[in-house]
Design a protein around this motif. Structure first.
Motif, PDB file in Angstrom:
ATOM      1  N   ALA A   1       1.004  -1.234  -0.572  1.00 58.96           N
ATOM      2  CA  ALA A   1       0.000  -0.247  -0.394  1.00 58.96           C
ATOM      3  C   ALA A   1       0.905   1.018   0.030  1.00 58.96           C
ATOM      4  N   ARG A   2       1.856   0.947   0.881  1.00 60.06           N
ATOM      5  CA  ARG A   2       3.074   2.269   0.669  1.00 60.06           C
ATOM      6  C   ARG A   2       3.294   2.487  -0.590  1.00 60.06           C
ATOM      7  N   HIS A   3       4.340   1.183  -1.160  1.00 67.89           N
ATOM      8  CA  HIS A   3       4.671   1.588  -1.989  1.00 67.89           C
ATOM      9  C   HIS A   3       3.431   1.898  -3.338  1.00 67.89           C
ATOM     10  N   ARG A   4       2.382   1.623  -3.137  1.00 71.92           N
ATOM     11  CA  ARG A   4       1.519   2.066  -4.369  1.00 71.92           C
ATOM     12  C   ARG A   4       1.265   3.513  -4.220  1.00 71.92           C
ATOM     13  N   ARG A   5       0.835   4.176  -3.233  1.00 66.82           N
ATOM     14  CA  ARG A   5       0.559   5.763  -2.667  1.00 66.82           C
ATOM     15  C   ARG A   5       1.931   6.370  -2.974  1.00 66.82           C
ATOM     16  N   GLN A   6       3.214   5.665  -3.005  1.00 66.53           N
ATOM     17  CA  GLN A   6       4.119   6.323  -3.294  1.00 66.53           C
ATOM     18  C   GLN A   6       4.411   6.243  -5.240  1.00 66.53           C
ATOM     19  N   TRP A   7       4.027   5.289  -5.802  1.00 65.48           N
ATOM     20  CA  TRP A   7       3.799   5.474  -6.997  1.00 65.48           C
ATOM     21  C   TRP A   7       3.153   6.551  -7.705  1.00 65.48           C
ATOM     22  N   LYS A   8       1.335   6.134  -6.831  1.00 62.54           N
ATOM     23  CA  LYS A   8       0.637   7.449  -7.439  1.00 62.54           C
ATOM     24  C   LYS A   8       0.787   8.919  -6.964  1.00 62.54           C
ATOM     25  N   GLN A   9       2.273   9.346  -6.078  1.00 61.50           N
ATOM     26  CA  GLN A   9       2.273  10.625  -6.184  1.00 61.50           C
ATOM     27  C   GLN A   9       3.540  10.734  -7.308  1.00 61.50           C
ATOM     28  N   GLN A  10       4.180   9.893  -7.484  1.00 56.65           N
ATOM     29  CA  GLN A  10       5.266  10.253  -8.251  1.00 56.65           C
ATOM     30  C   GLN A  10       4.317  10.860  -9.806  1.00 56.65           C
ATOM     31  N   VAL A  11       3.344   9.744  -9.859  1.00 57.56           N
ATOM     32  CA  VAL A  11       3.094  10.236 -11.428  1.00 57.56           C
ATOM     33  C   VAL A  11       2.532  10.965 -11.648  1.00 57.56           C
ATOM     34  N   GLU A  12       1.815  11.359 -10.472  1.00 54.77           N
ATOM     35  CA  GLU A  12       0.915  12.647 -10.174  1.00 54.77           C
ATOM     36  C   GLU A  12       1.812  13.804 -10.327  1.00 54.77           C
ATOM     37  N   SER A  13       3.015  14.176  -9.768  1.00 55.97           N
ATOM     38  CA  SER A  13       3.822  14.678  -9.821  1.00 55.97           C
ATOM     39  C   SER A  13       4.456  14.959 -11.266  1.00 55.97           C
ATOM     40  N   ARG A  14       4.581  13.869 -11.343  1.00 55.71           N
ATOM     41  CA  ARG A  14       4.859  14.579 -13.666  1.00 55.71           C
ATOM     42  C   ARG A  14       3.977  15.028 -14.876  1.00 55.71           C
ATOM     43  N   LEU A  15       2.648  14.758 -13.744  1.00 57.58           N
ATOM     44  CA  LEU A  15       1.722  14.859 -14.740  1.00 57.58           C
ATOM     45  C   LEU A  15       1.243  16.540 -14.303  1.00 57.58           C
ATOM     46  N   ASP A  16       1.713  16.830 -13.141  1.00 57.82           N
ATOM     47  CA  ASP A  16       1.602  18.306 -12.468  1.00 57.82           C
ATOM     48  C   ASP A  16       1.840  19.477 -13.392  1.00 57.82           C
ATOM     49  N   CYS A  17       3.432  18.740 -14.612  1.00 59.50           N
ATOM     50  CA  CYS A  17       4.004  19.579 -15.087  1.00 59.50           C
ATOM     51  C   CYS A  17       3.331  19.855 -16.428  1.00 59.50           C
ATOM     52  N   LEU A  18       2.743  18.844 -17.193  1.00 60.48           N
ATOM     53  CA  LEU A  18       2.299  18.828 -18.333  1.00 60.48           C
ATOM     54  C   LEU A  18       0.835  20.270 -18.602  1.00 60.48           C
ATOM     55  N   SER A  19       1.083  20.668 -19.740  1.00 57.08           N
ATOM     56  CA  SER A  19      -0.471  21.254 -19.790  1.00 57.08           C
ATOM     57  C   SER A  19      -1.372  20.662 -20.097  1.00 57.08           C
ATOM     58  N   PRO A  20      -2.738  20.779 -20.034  1.00 54.14           N
ATOM     59  CA  PRO A  20      -4.014  20.971 -20.145  1.00 54.14           C
ATOM     60  C   PRO A  20      -3.969  19.583 -21.184  1.00 54.14           C
ATOM     61  N   GLU A  21      -2.987  20.197 -22.394  1.00 53.05           N
ATOM     62  CA  GLU A  21      -3.399  19.877 -24.011  1.00 53.05           C
ATOM     63  C   GLU A  21      -2.533  17.938 -23.702  1.00 53.05           C
ATOM     64  N   GLU A  22      -1.907  18.839 -23.244  1.00 51.24           N
ATOM     65  CA  GLU A  22      -1.137  16.924 -23.144  1.00 51.24           C
ATOM     66  C   GLU A  22      -1.252  16.359 -22.527  1.00 51.24           C
ATOM     67  N   LYS A  23      -2.039  16.841 -21.260  1.00 50.02           N
ATOM     68  CA  LYS A  23      -2.560  15.667 -20.333  1.00 50.02           C
ATOM     69  C   LYS A  23      -3.465  14.759 -20.824  1.00 50.02           C
ATOM     70  N   GLU A  24      -4.358  15.681 -21.629  1.00 50.01           N
ATOM     71  CA  GLU A  24      -5.728  15.168 -22.939  1.00 50.01           C
ATOM     72  C   GLU A  24      -5.151  14.341 -23.532  1.00 50.01           C
ATOM     73  N   LYS A  25      -4.065  14.535 -23.794  1.00 44.42           N
ATOM     74  CA  LYS A  25      -3.402  13.643 -24.728  1.00 44.42           C
ATOM     75  C   LYS A  25      -3.216  12.399 -24.274  1.00 44.42           C
ATOM     76  N   PHE A  26      -2.033  12.342 -22.723  1.00 42.73           N
ATOM     77  CA  PHE A  26      -2.182  11.560 -22.238  1.00 42.73           C
ATOM     78  C   PHE A  26      -2.817  10.168 -21.991  1.00 42.73           C
TER      79      PHE A  26
ATOM     80  N   GLN B   1      -5.851  10.317 -22.988  1.00 39.05           N
ATOM     81  CA  GLN B   1      -6.488   9.372 -23.950  1.00 39.05           C
ATOM     82  C   GLN B   1      -5.501   8.281 -24.787  1.00 39.05           C
ATOM     83  N   LYS B   2      -3.964   7.820 -24.887  1.00 37.96           N
ATOM     84  CA  LYS B   2      -3.406   7.218 -24.911  1.00 37.96           C
ATOM     85  C   LYS B   2      -3.516   6.447 -23.996  1.00 37.96           C
TER      86      LYS B   2
END
Length: 127
Positions: free
Chosen positions: A74-99, A101-102
């Motif tokens: 559970a701790r590993h999953r939380r860390q992984w989720k936080q990493q993904v969310e922090s990477r997605l925060d750097c994307l623009s709204p268009e890049e987030k939507e493209k991601f 959809q992919k």
């Protein structure tokens, strides 16, 4: 507490643990010898082989437990989720939507290795 009570308690726990292991081995041996020789033409096994089978299945499928097996995942999953969310925060709204959809294309339908690649005959038939 009295030291002899601790010793008696420890011996009782050891005895019940040993009894549980013997009983589990016996049940495994009986089930194996009842089902598998007739179904799959496998040989009969002894209680020692059943104990070895239990230990092997514990190693392969159950691990050795340790402290907080589920909590660790559970701790590993939380860390992984936080990493993904922090990477997605750097994307623009268009890049987030493209991601998004992919990922929907990847996560829905059959896995990539099951998807049929169009052959030359399929492409020429559709033209």
């Amino acid at each position: 507490m009295n030291r002899s009570l601790w010793l008696l308690r420890g011996l009782k726990i050891l005895l019940f643990g040993l009894l549980f292991v013997v009983l589990a081995s016996y049940v495994t041996m009986r089930l194996w010898n009842w089902l598998l020789p007739e179904l799959f033409r496998l040989p009969l096994i002894s209680i020692w082989q059943a104990l070895g089978l239990l230990v092997l299945s514990r190693i392969l499928f159950g691990g050795w437990g340790g402290r907080g097996g589920r909590a660790k995942w559970a701790r590993h999953r939380r860390q992984w989720k936080q990493q993904v969310e922090s990477r997605l925060d750097c994307l623009s709204p268009e890049e987030k939507e493209k991601f998004r959809q992919k990922m929907e294309g990847i996560c829905t339908g059959p896995p990539a290795w099951m998807r049929r690649r169009p052959s030359e005959s399929d492409q020429s038939a559709s033209v």
